[in-house]
Design an enzyme around this catalytic site. Structure first.
Site, PDB file in Angstrom:
ATOM      1  N   TYR A 126     -15.215  -7.551 -17.047  1.00  0.00           N
ATOM      2  CA  TYR A 126     -14.435  -8.462 -18.000  1.00  0.00           C
ATOM      3  C   TYR A 126     -13.134  -7.809 -18.597  1.00  0.00           C
ATOM      4  O   TYR A 126     -13.123  -7.209 -19.379  1.00  0.00           O
ATOM      5  CB  TYR A 126     -15.547  -8.447 -19.210  1.00  0.00           C
ATOM      6  N   ASP A 166     -15.634 -12.013 -14.868  1.00  0.00           N
ATOM      7  CA  ASP A 166     -14.824 -12.998 -15.370  1.00  0.00           C
ATOM      8  C   ASP A 166     -13.258 -11.957 -15.497  1.00  0.00           C
ATOM      9  O   ASP A 166     -13.181 -11.332 -16.407  1.00  0.00           O
ATOM     10  CB  ASP A 166     -15.088 -13.288 -16.900  1.00  0.00           C
ATOM     11  N   HIS A 269     -18.452 -20.907 -19.077  1.00  0.00           N
ATOM     12  CA  HIS A 269     -18.361 -20.585 -17.459  1.00  0.00           C
ATOM     13  C   HIS A 269     -19.570 -21.175 -16.849  1.00  0.00           C
ATOM     14  O   HIS A 269     -20.794 -21.112 -17.369  1.00  0.00           O
ATOM     15  CB  HIS A 269     -18.289 -19.104 -17.431  1.00  0.00           C
TER      16      HIS A 269
END
Length: 279
Positions: A126, A166, A269
């Site tokens: 992330y 992500d 998302h």
């Protein structure tokens, strides 16, 4: 398991808080999806709650909780019965290798022995969202600098390496619908995109979803909750599978599990799901 045992299904999704995601229907998405390895970002929950929600009778859960409560957090969940337990991790590590990020909840690695006998290092990552001309942006660049070091290390230490998550950067103009209005914003800065040029260039990783999709807009994986972004598909492709070439060549399909409507999303998302042949 995916494809009647002939392939491994690996999914990644930023859940935007796992407790909220489960309230909004994440379990209903996950139960029938036949995912073997599930990577999560922005878990934003204590370890105990994360394990309870995922159900440790079904999943082996490795979770890097952030020191900052209610922030970040990444996890890798392995379905216990996948390939009769063959995918359960042989080792797990938290952190990207720079002490500054050790308790940031942004990087976790599992080593897996595939049914073929080959080794896979799987990472749930992330990357910081960043904010231009702030310490948040400085941390983002520092983290991506650490990636430039760590990515070759894990590629050299396993038969295959796969970094998913992500990554908070749209690499090219195809990756953001309204790219012209974002060239000065975090997530599409030239300096950020240059890191991805290196990840997919000299470092040697492959952008699996882009490779399979070809030269098309998106497919996007994130849409702002504000305005009509989801309804008009004004999205960003910022969730990735980054694989070493041998594994990338085995990718059969990449699917963005975009919700049917704005009000049926469990996160801002959508999951990115990729099937890889075993050999």
């Amino acid at each position: 398991m995916a494809q009647s045992g002939q392939s491994i299904r690996i999914a990644t999704v930023n859940v935007n808080g796992i407790r909220a995601a489960y309230r909004r229907g994440m379990a209903e998405w996950l139960a029938p999806r036949e995912v073997d390895l599930l990577c999560l970002q922005e878990v934003r929950a204590p370890d105990k709650i994360t394990r309870e929600l995922l159900d440790e009778d079904v999943w082996d859960v490795r979770h890097a909780e952030a020191a900052a409560k209610g922030r970040a957090g990444v996890a890798i969940a392995t379905r216990r019965d996948a390939f009769d337990g063959a995918l359960l991790p042989t080792a797990s590590r938290v952190g990207i290798g720079e002490e500054y990020f050790d308790d940031s909840g942004r990087w976790i690695e599992n080593d897996v022995t595939l049914p073929s006998g080959e080794t896979l290092t799987l990472v749930s990552a992330y990357v910081h969202s960043g904010e231009v001309d702030t310490p948040k942006q400085a941390d983002k660049y520092r983290f991506m600098d650490a990636m430039l070091t760590r990515l070759p290390e894990i590629a050299g230490g396993s038969d295959h390496a796969l970094v998913v998550g992500d990554l908070n950067v749209g690499h090219t103009e195809r990756d953001i619908k309204n790219w012209k209005g974002n060239v000065k914003n975090a997530g599409f800065l030239p300096e950020e995109r240059a890191y991805f040029d290196r990840f997919f260039g000299e470092v040697g990783y492959v952008d699996v979803a882009r490779s399979l999709a070809g030269d098309v807009p998106g497919p996007y994986t994130w849409w702002s909750y504000r305005g009509k972004a989801f309804d008009t598909d004004a999205g960003w492709r910022i969730d990735y599978h980054m694989a070493t070439p041998g594994l990338a060549a085995r990718a059969q399909s990449a699917t963005v599990d975009r919700a049917a409507s704005y009000d049926t999303r469990f996160s801002d998302h959508a999951p990115l799901v990729v099937d890889y042949r075993l050999s």
